[in-house]
Motif scaffolding. Structure first.
Motif, PDB file in Angstrom:
ATOM      1  N   UNK A  43       0.936  -1.203  -0.064  1.00  0.00           N
ATOM      2  CA  UNK A  43      -0.141  -0.110  -0.138  1.00  0.00           C
ATOM      3  C   UNK A  43       0.843   1.203   0.050  1.00  0.00           C
ATOM      4  N   UNK A  44       0.209   2.362  -0.404  1.00  0.00           N
ATOM      5  CA  UNK A  44       1.136   3.600  -0.176  1.00  0.00           C
ATOM      6  C   UNK A  44       0.961   4.073   1.348  1.00  0.00           C
ATOM      7  N   UNK A  45       2.267   4.361   1.733  1.00  0.00           N
ATOM      8  CA  UNK A  45       2.531   4.929   3.092  1.00  0.00           C
ATOM      9  C   UNK A  45       1.564   5.900   3.340  1.00  0.00           C
ATOM     10  N   UNK A  46       0.863   5.843   4.495  1.00  0.00           N
ATOM     11  CA  UNK A  46      -0.244   6.904   4.983  1.00  0.00           C
ATOM     12  C   UNK A  46       0.756   7.762   6.162  1.00  0.00           C
ATOM     13  N   UNK A  47       0.462   9.006   6.268  1.00  0.00           N
ATOM     14  CA  UNK A  47       1.080   9.646   7.445  1.00  0.00           C
ATOM     15  C   UNK A  47       0.163   9.780   8.479  1.00  0.00           C
ATOM     16  N   UNK A  48       0.520  10.056   9.891  1.00  0.00           N
ATOM     17  CA  UNK A  48      -0.249  10.065  11.058  1.00  0.00           C
ATOM     18  C   UNK A  48      -1.637  10.987  10.738  1.00  0.00           C
ATOM     19  N   UNK A  49      -1.409  12.223   9.887  1.00  0.00           N
ATOM     20  CA  UNK A  49      -2.501  13.012   9.864  1.00  0.00           C
ATOM     21  C   UNK A  49      -3.354  12.499   8.702  1.00  0.00           C
ATOM     22  N   UNK A  50      -3.246  11.416   8.134  1.00  0.00           N
ATOM     23  CA  UNK A  50      -4.230  10.759   7.075  1.00  0.00           C
ATOM     24  C   UNK A  50      -3.934  10.959   5.782  1.00  0.00           C
TER      25      UNK A  50
END
Length: 65
Positions: A30-37
């Motif tokens: 999957x693409x990496x998702x940051x903590x803020x979405x």
């Protein structure tokens, strides 16, 4: 080999960097998702024959299928 700009979940990849996994193959999870979405420009790759997932930028792997 295909251009890694066309990355899709499930694609088989050859890892170019970092050194500890270079030359191994893996699968795009999957693409990496940051903590803020928000999505980052990195991808989570499950390394074949290893019990690890690495976060790689597009220039650190090549799509091979």
């Amino acid at each position: 080999m295909h251009n890694s700009e066309n990355v899709q979940v499930g694609a088989k990849v050859l890892i170019l960097e970092p050194a500890y996994v270079a030359g191994k193959t893996g699968v795009v999870r999957c693409p990496e998702q940051l903590a803020d979405g928000r999505l980052s420009d990195r991808w989570l790759i499950e390394v074949d024959d290893e019990n690890i997932v690495v976060s790689l930028a597009r220039n650190e792997f090549q799509v091979i299928n």
